[in-house]
Scaffold this motif. Structure first.
Motif, short mmCIF file in Angstrom:
data_model
loop_
_atom_site.label_atom_id
_atom_site.label_comp_id
_atom_site.label_asym_id
_atom_site.label_seq_id
_atom_site.Cartn_x
_atom_site.Cartn_y
_atom_site.Cartn_z
N SER A 1 8.89 -34.42 -1.68
CA SER A 1 8.75 -32.97 -1.58
C SER A 1 7.70 -32.50 -2.56
N GLU A 2 6.93 -31.50 -2.15
CA GLU A 2 5.92 -30.91 -3.01
C GLU A 2 5.99 -29.41 -2.85
N VAL A 3 6.17 -28.73 -3.96
CA VAL A 3 6.31 -27.28 -3.92
C VAL A 3 5.08 -26.65 -3.29
N GLY A 4 5.32 -25.81 -2.29
CA GLY A 4 4.23 -25.12 -1.60
C GLY A 4 3.64 -25.88 -0.43
N LYS A 5 4.05 -27.16 -0.24
CA LYS A 5 3.47 -27.96 0.84
C LYS A 5 4.50 -28.47 1.84
N GLY A 6 5.71 -28.76 1.40
CA GLY A 6 6.71 -29.20 2.36
C GLY A 6 7.62 -30.29 1.82
N THR A 7 8.57 -30.69 2.66
CA THR A 7 9.61 -31.64 2.27
C THR A 7 9.86 -32.63 3.39
N THR A 8 10.18 -33.86 3.02
CA THR A 8 10.59 -34.88 3.99
C THR A 8 11.98 -35.39 3.64
N PHE A 9 12.93 -35.19 4.55
CA PHE A 9 14.25 -35.79 4.43
C PHE A 9 14.25 -37.10 5.20
N ARG A 10 14.92 -38.11 4.66
CA ARG A 10 14.99 -39.40 5.34
C ARG A 10 16.45 -39.77 5.62
N ILE A 11 16.70 -40.20 6.86
CA ILE A 11 17.99 -40.75 7.26
C ILE A 11 17.80 -42.24 7.51
N LEU A 12 18.64 -43.07 6.91
CA LEU A 12 18.60 -44.52 7.14
C LEU A 12 19.84 -44.93 7.91
N LEU A 13 19.63 -45.67 9.01
CA LEU A 13 20.73 -46.17 9.82
C LEU A 13 20.53 -47.65 10.09
N ARG A 14 21.61 -48.34 10.37
CA ARG A 14 21.54 -49.76 10.74
C ARG A 14 21.29 -49.87 12.23
N HIS B 1 28.74 -43.01 9.18
CA HIS B 1 27.77 -43.91 9.83
C HIS B 1 27.27 -45.00 8.89
N ASN B 2 27.78 -45.08 7.66
CA ASN B 2 27.37 -46.11 6.69
C ASN B 2 25.87 -46.13 6.48
N GLY B 3 25.25 -44.96 6.52
CA GLY B 3 23.81 -44.86 6.30
C GLY B 3 23.51 -44.15 5.00
N ARG B 4 22.30 -43.59 4.92
CA ARG B 4 21.88 -42.84 3.74
C ARG B 4 21.09 -41.61 4.17
N LEU B 5 21.26 -40.54 3.42
CA LEU B 5 20.48 -39.31 3.62
C LEU B 5 20.00 -38.86 2.25
N TYR B 6 18.70 -38.68 2.10
CA TYR B 6 18.16 -38.27 0.81
C TYR B 6 16.81 -37.59 1.01
N VAL B 7 16.32 -36.96 -0.05
CA VAL B 7 15.00 -36.35 -0.02
C VAL B 7 13.98 -37.44 -0.34
N LYS B 8 13.19 -37.80 0.67
CA LYS B 8 12.20 -38.86 0.46
C LYS B 8 11.06 -38.38 -0.42
N ASN C 1 15.72 -29.73 -8.40
CA ASN C 1 16.69 -29.34 -7.36
C ASN C 1 16.84 -30.38 -6.25
N MET C 2 16.14 -31.51 -6.35
CA MET C 2 16.19 -32.50 -5.26
C MET C 2 17.60 -33.05 -5.04
N GLN C 3 18.36 -33.24 -6.12
CA GLN C 3 19.73 -33.73 -5.97
C GLN C 3 20.71 -32.59 -5.72
N LYS C 4 20.38 -31.41 -6.22
CA LYS C 4 21.28 -30.27 -6.06
C LYS C 4 21.43 -29.82 -4.61
N VAL C 5 20.40 -30.10 -3.79
CA VAL C 5 20.44 -29.59 -2.42
C VAL C 5 21.63 -30.14 -1.64
N PHE C 6 22.19 -31.27 -2.10
CA PHE C 6 23.35 -31.85 -1.40
C PHE C 6 24.67 -31.44 -2.04
#
Length: 412
Positions: free
Chosen positions: A380-393, A371-378, A340-345
């Motif tokens: 994630s581990e089921v039951g422990k948490g998730t990290t989303f990453r935003i990249l900007l110039r 903003h010509n950046g990137r947003l993705y799921v850096k 589901n990592m890609q489906k979330v978007f």
């Protein structure tokens, strides 16, 4: 456990059906054309055998000379239809061929080319034996005709064309779908902003009325005014959808810290929020502040929902090579499976009963298209948490970014 909702699932099914149909058509075409090639190959072999019989009449000493004109005609037809042949005797000496050469070609060059073709023919087909009488024997070697060669490759060309057409059809379908979605989002967003305008004006009037009432606690009026201003900000965000946003240089840490301070008071008190700054002071990024705060809000609210209103949320600002800045938003929620990592978007994807599945989709669009950046799921581990990453110039002012950085950790 809540089931995931995907309101565009039917369209994905349609794409699969179209792809399967194209595959079936391509496979059927390939098999049918290969059958035609096999039949043509058999026909040419029989044709060369006929040519062999004609040579028997030509070179057999006991043949009837009255039918020589018939054999000459068969040989002429074979030459005309360009099934390249070379007739050799028992000693592998070339007796006759139907190759044509430009006038004035040296005999040595002709002999060399014929020998090369003969070697290739021996690799391609078994020779056809010619019994010429008096226990003499010759052999006919041949190439496939140019028509047969073309037909051999035709199925693959046809299949490639069909795949290309299918791909173009998919692109057209996807483009039309995205355009339709964009029109719906833009129309809905602008209509929402328009509808919010009237009640917001009324609410501001009520705030001013409360300020004139001596019995009214002014701190309450101040908090109401903050929320009214917040609603105005939301209306401005919605009205910005579909328009080209104005980007300005902003201090990223101050922008994030101020917004998290505001947001912390309006979510669950059982969620602890922290901002960790690893950036050198004075570094800026070009952003649209209202839209960028919307992205942070959507990601944070999704994180709070994933944690069930209890846990910790950490926002880290990190310097990266090539003047990039990363904003990592980490929660201690239920996590996301790899499937589901890609489906979330995807628009319409949600794990909430009343979710529209547009928050992360809009966030990704704002970051990547505006903003010509990137947003993705850096991670994630089921039951422990998730990290989303935003990249900007990063916007460098006056100097190149230093490799060293300091760390500031503050509770929002």
């Amino acid at each position: 456990m809540l089931k995931s909702l995907d309101i565009y699932g039917q369209r994905n099914t349609l794409k699969i059906v179209v792809a399967l149909n194209l595959l079936l058509v391509g496979t059927a075409s390939l098999l049918y054309t290969n059958r035609l090639v096999e039949r043509l190959e058999e026909r040419e072999e029989n044709y060369v055998k006929l040519y062999a019989k004609a040579l028997v009449q030509v070179y057999d000493e006991n043949s009837n000379e009255d039918i020589t004109f018939i054999t000459d005609e068969i040989i002429f037809i074979n030459s005309k239809n360009q099934v390249p042949t070379i007739y050799v005797d028992e000693n592998d000496k070339i007796i006759v061929h139907n190759f044509t050469f430009p006038p004035g070609t040296p005999d040595e060059e002709i002999d060399l080319e014929l020998e090369e073709n003969l070697a290739e023919m021996k690799e391609e087909h078994q020779p056809i034996v010619v019994e010429t009488g008096n226990k003499k024997r010759g052999y006919i070697y041949y190439h496939n005709s140019s028509l047969l060669t073309q037909l051999r490759f035709f199925p693959y060309v046809q299949l490639a064309v069909m795949i290309t057409l299918g791909f173009l059809a998919y692109l057209a379908f996807s483009s039309a779908r995205r355009a339709e979605q964009n029109r719906v989002w833009v129309g809905l967003a602008k209509e929402t902003a328009h509808q919010l305008g009237t009640p917001l004006s009324s609410l501001m009037a009520w705030v001013e009325y409360f300020r004139t009432d001596p019995a009214m606690d002014q701190s309450i009026a101040d908090e109401i005014e903050k929320d009214v201003n917040r609603l105005e900000t939301i209306a401005t965000r919605f009205s910005s959808i579909g328009s080209i946003p104005t980007l300005k240089r902003e201090d990223l840490y101050e922008t994030v810290h101020q917004f998290i301070t505001y947001l912390e008071k309006r979510i669950s008190t059982k969620v602890k929020m922290h901002v960790e700054n690893y950036l050198v002071d004075g570094r800026e990024v070009k952003i649209n502040k209202l839209l960028f705060e919307w992205v942070i809000e959507n990601i944070c609210k999704n994180a709070v929902d994933a944690m069930g209103g209890i846990g910790s949320l950490t926002i880290r600002l990190l310097p990266l090579p090539r003047n990039e800045i990363a904003i990592d938003i980490t929660d201690t929620g239920k996590g996301i499976s790899k499937a589901n990592m890609q489906k979330v978007f995807n628009p319409g994807y949600s794990t909430k009963k009343r979710g529209w599945g547009l928050g992360l989709t809009l966030a990704k669009r704002i970051i990547e298209e505006y903003h010509n950046g990137r947003l993705y799921v850096k991670s994630s581990e089921v039951g422990k948490g998730t990290t989303f990453r935003i990249l900007l110039r990063e916007t460098v002012v006056g100097e190149e970014p230093a490799l060293e950085s300091h760390k500031t950790i503050r509770s929002a």
